[in-house]
Design a protein around this motif. Structure first.
Motif, mmCIF file in Angstrom:
data_model
loop_
_atom_site.group_PDB
_atom_site.id
_atom_site.type_symbol
_atom_site.label_atom_id
_atom_site.label_comp_id
_atom_site.label_asym_id
_atom_site.label_seq_id
_atom_site.Cartn_x
_atom_site.Cartn_y
_atom_site.Cartn_z
ATOM 1 N N GLY A 113 19.256 -37.563 36.233
ATOM 2 C CA GLY A 113 19.191 -38.556 35.171
ATOM 3 C C GLY A 113 18.898 -37.992 33.799
ATOM 4 N N CYS A 114 18.175 -36.891 33.719
ATOM 5 C CA CYS A 114 17.826 -36.309 32.415
ATOM 6 C C CYS A 114 18.813 -35.249 31.962
ATOM 7 C CB CYS A 114 16.415 -35.718 32.462
ATOM 8 S SG CYS A 114 15.114 -36.964 32.572
ATOM 9 N N GLY A 115 19.779 -34.923 32.792
ATOM 10 C CA GLY A 115 20.790 -33.955 32.384
ATOM 11 C C GLY A 115 21.741 -34.549 31.363
ATOM 12 N N SER A 116 22.089 -33.767 30.349
ATOM 13 C CA SER A 116 23.122 -34.179 29.399
ATOM 14 C C SER A 116 24.463 -34.221 30.138
ATOM 15 C CB SER A 116 23.198 -33.181 28.249
ATOM 16 O OG SER A 116 23.650 -31.919 28.735
ATOM 17 N N ARG A 117 25.531 -34.559 29.410
ATOM 18 C CA ARG A 117 26.832 -34.581 30.092
ATOM 19 C C ARG A 117 27.174 -33.197 30.649
ATOM 20 N NH1 ARG A 117 29.509 -37.688 27.155
ATOM 21 N NH2 ARG A 117 29.500 -39.330 28.708
ATOM 22 N N ALA A 118 26.923 -32.161 29.880
ATOM 23 C CA ALA A 118 27.192 -30.809 30.383
ATOM 24 C C ALA A 118 26.264 -30.467 31.537
ATOM 25 C CB ALA A 118 27.033 -29.796 29.256
ATOM 26 N N VAL A 139 20.376 -22.386 38.688
ATOM 27 C CA VAL A 139 20.451 -22.759 37.273
ATOM 28 C C VAL A 139 19.603 -21.793 36.456
ATOM 29 C CG1 VAL A 139 19.986 -24.557 35.565
ATOM 30 C CG2 VAL A 139 20.778 -25.191 37.870
ATOM 31 N N ARG A 140 20.195 -21.204 35.450
ATOM 32 C CA ARG A 140 19.454 -20.305 34.573
ATOM 33 C C ARG A 140 18.923 -21.037 33.339
ATOM 34 N NH1 ARG A 140 19.066 -17.717 38.435
ATOM 35 N NH2 ARG A 140 20.131 -15.770 38.972
ATOM 36 N N GLU A 141 19.702 -21.992 32.862
ATOM 37 C CA GLU A 141 19.362 -22.693 31.630
ATOM 38 C C GLU A 141 19.817 -24.149 31.769
ATOM 39 O OE1 GLU A 141 19.536 -21.021 27.200
ATOM 40 O OE2 GLU A 141 21.506 -21.696 27.887
ATOM 41 N N ALA A 142 18.855 -25.049 31.996
ATOM 42 C CA ALA A 142 19.184 -26.455 32.198
ATOM 43 C C ALA A 142 19.502 -27.124 30.871
ATOM 44 C CB ALA A 142 18.024 -27.177 32.880
ATOM 45 N N LYS A 143 20.436 -28.054 30.914
ATOM 46 C CA LYS A 143 20.880 -28.778 29.717
ATOM 47 C C LYS A 143 20.325 -30.201 29.814
ATOM 48 C CE LYS A 143 25.028 -25.931 29.946
ATOM 49 N NZ LYS A 143 24.574 -25.217 31.186
ATOM 50 N N ILE A 144 19.240 -30.467 29.091
ATOM 51 C CA ILE A 144 18.476 -31.705 29.208
ATOM 52 C C ILE A 144 18.619 -32.536 27.940
ATOM 53 C CG2 ILE A 144 16.198 -32.693 29.675
ATOM 54 C CD1 ILE A 144 17.297 -30.999 31.956
ATOM 55 N N GLY A 145 18.707 -33.848 28.077
ATOM 56 C CA GLY A 145 18.767 -34.734 26.927
ATOM 57 C C GLY A 145 17.634 -34.446 25.953
ATOM 58 N N LEU A 155 24.868 -39.911 21.114
ATOM 59 C CA LEU A 155 26.031 -40.795 21.102
ATOM 60 C C LEU A 155 27.044 -40.464 22.192
ATOM 61 C CD1 LEU A 155 27.510 -43.114 19.692
ATOM 62 C CD2 LEU A 155 28.552 -41.413 18.186
ATOM 63 N N LYS A 156 27.392 -39.183 22.334
ATOM 64 C CA LYS A 156 28.451 -38.793 23.266
ATOM 65 C C LYS A 156 27.964 -37.892 24.398
ATOM 66 C CE LYS A 156 32.065 -39.217 19.757
ATOM 67 N NZ LYS A 156 33.119 -38.518 18.975
ATOM 68 N N GLY A 157 26.645 -37.848 24.609
ATOM 69 C CA GLY A 157 26.131 -37.049 25.717
ATOM 70 C C GLY A 157 26.036 -35.572 25.425
ATOM 71 N N THR A 158 26.070 -35.205 24.142
ATOM 72 C CA THR A 158 26.058 -33.785 23.779
ATOM 73 C C THR A 158 24.792 -33.362 23.043
ATOM 74 O OG1 THR A 158 27.263 -34.318 21.746
ATOM 75 C CG2 THR A 158 28.574 -33.706 23.669
ATOM 76 N N ASP A 159 23.859 -34.292 22.841
ATOM 77 C CA ASP A 159 22.595 -33.967 22.168
ATOM 78 C C ASP A 159 21.626 -33.452 23.226
ATOM 79 O OD1 ASP A 159 20.511 -33.724 20.444
ATOM 80 O OD2 ASP A 159 20.253 -35.864 20.051
ATOM 81 N N GLU A 160 21.530 -32.147 23.361
ATOM 82 C CA GLU A 160 20.822 -31.557 24.490
ATOM 83 C C GLU A 160 19.913 -30.416 24.056
ATOM 84 O OE1 GLU A 160 24.204 -30.406 26.780
ATOM 85 O OE2 GLU A 160 24.509 -28.543 25.674
ATOM 86 N N ALA A 161 18.899 -30.188 24.878
ATOM 87 C CA ALA A 161 18.041 -29.013 24.736
ATOM 88 C C ALA A 161 18.365 -28.053 25.868
ATOM 89 C CB ALA A 161 16.570 -29.425 24.792
ATOM 90 N N LEU A 162 18.434 -26.786 25.562
ATOM 91 C CA LEU A 162 18.685 -25.761 26.579
ATOM 92 C C LEU A 162 17.338 -25.227 27.049
ATOM 93 C CD1 LEU A 162 21.668 -23.896 24.876
ATOM 94 C CD2 LEU A 162 21.725 -25.819 26.488
ATOM 95 N N VAL A 163 17.023 -25.474 28.314
ATOM 96 C CA VAL A 163 15.691 -25.175 28.852
ATOM 97 C C VAL A 163 15.802 -24.042 29.866
ATOM 98 C CG1 VAL A 163 13.656 -26.120 29.993
ATOM 99 C CG2 VAL A 163 15.079 -27.606 28.562
#
Length: 365
Positions: free
Chosen positions: A173-178, A134-140, A119-127
């Motif tokens: 495009g696959c990055g979350s808001r963070a 980048v050590r840990e990507a924040k992906i939708g 909903l607000k761009g915060t539903d992410e997986a830490l990869v």
């Protein structure tokens, strides 16, 4: 690394084969059928286009890809993540409205549309990727929940990265808001005080106690802020803004590393259409005239080779009179359109980290 095969077909048709049939044949001949789609979730990453922009890909093309996935036993869905900037795609509800307005609905494409980071761009997986930047990507999250990733890209110019190709479509495009904030920024978000309406939403949603109010205006304590971007997503007045202060060459590398986070460890396939090549991103609520004639459709298992082939073929085309390039031609359309960018940066870093090869063999069908 050995040259990768990139399959190409022009935009000519016959009485026996239209462009949609030709796209399906391109995907099949490029080897998409070799992927095991049986009962697998397949994320088709696409840009739905900012309303007002008419250069985005027609949903008819997406339906071809979705239908082929279903023929091969898969369960496709169209997806994108919310934007960092102000616009019609900043939250999932507005984003879905924009997608439907531009023709991307389950009825027109034959598959569902899912906004990958919620909903607000915060539903992410830490990869974890342990990259250079980048050590840990924040992906939708929905992208990472998929078994197969397919990118369907409108290839164009881009004001920050030179080209908007497959890697830009996937990485940014696959990055979350963070995640988008991490790629764009070396700093933290800030508040445009004249916009702040003192509603307190940002403070309520900050998990780190970084936001306070001084004289009824929000302030962000950067010593506490972790750059998650939640405050940007919840601000109803768009008063909280990202610090878009990362150098373009580092932005390019971060996009490559985010692309690696999305693609590593699972099957992926990539399609790019070099048509309506606009001088700016489809995130604009307008599109300028195309800078070159339409080139064709490309497909490959290698997103690096695909972007390289698309760029080379585009640069062989004449600049169109009256376009953004009129009077700026220097042999490289993308550098001419945006002289402060270097489109090679993302490709070279992606090659360095093992995502693909800039060497390719073009197979015309």
């Amino acid at each position: 690394m050995a040259p990768s095969k990139v399959y190409f077909t022009n935009m000519r048709t016959t009485l026996e084969e239209n462009l949609l049939q030709k796209l399906e044949r391109l995907c099949r001949e490029a080897g998409m059928e070799r992927i095991d789609f049986h009962n697998k979730y397949a994320a088709i990453k696409i840009h739905f286009g900012e309303p007002g922009n008419l250069a985005f890909l027609r949903p008819n093309y997406a339906k071809v890809v979705a239908d082929l996935v279903k023929k091969l036993g898969g369960r496709p869905f169209l997806t994108d993540c919310n934007t960092l900037y102000v616009g019609r795609r900043k939250n999932a509800l507005d984003h879905l409205d924009a997608a439907y307005e531009n023709g991307y609905s389950p009825f027109s494409t034959g598959c569902h549309v899912i906004i990958a980071d919620g909903l607000k761009g915060t539903d992410e997986a830490l990869v974890p990727i342990d990259g250079e930047y980048v050590r840990e990507a924040k992906i939708g999250q929905a992208v990472m929940d998929a078994d197969v990733v397919i990118s369907l890209t409108h290839f164009k110019c881009h004001e920050a990265t030179g080209i908007g190709g497959a890697l830009k479509n996937i990485g940014m495009g696959c990055g979350s808001r963070a995640g988008k904030m991490e790629m764009h920024s070396s700093g933290k978000p800030y508040v445009e005080e004249e916009r702040c309406i003192s509603c307190g939403s940002c403070r309520k949603n900050c998990a780190h106690g970084a936001i306070s109010f001084v004289e009824k205006k929000a302030r962000i304590d950067h010593s506490r802020c972790v750059g998650c971007g939640r405050c940007i997503g919840v601000c109803p007045a768009d008063a909280v803004q990202p610090a878009s202060d990362e150098a373009n060459e580092i932005l390019d590398c971060k996009i490559a590393e985010y692309s690696l986070a999305v693609l590593q460890g699972r099957p992926h396939f990539h399609i790019s259409l070099v048509i309506d090549v606009s001088p700016f991103c489809d995130c604009h609520a307008e599109n300028d005239a195309a800078i070159i004639p339409d080139v064709g459709m490309f497909a490959s298992f290698d997103p690096v080779a695909l972007d390289m082939a698309c760029t080379d073929m585009a640069n062989r085309q004449p600049a169109l009179p009256g376009s953004h390039l009129d009077g700026r031609e220097d042999g490289d359309h993308f550098c001419a359109a945006h002289p402060t960018t270097d489109w090679k940066g993302t490709l070279l870093h992606a090659e360095k980290i093992g995502l693909g090869s800039t060497e390719y063999e073009l197979v015309e069908i």
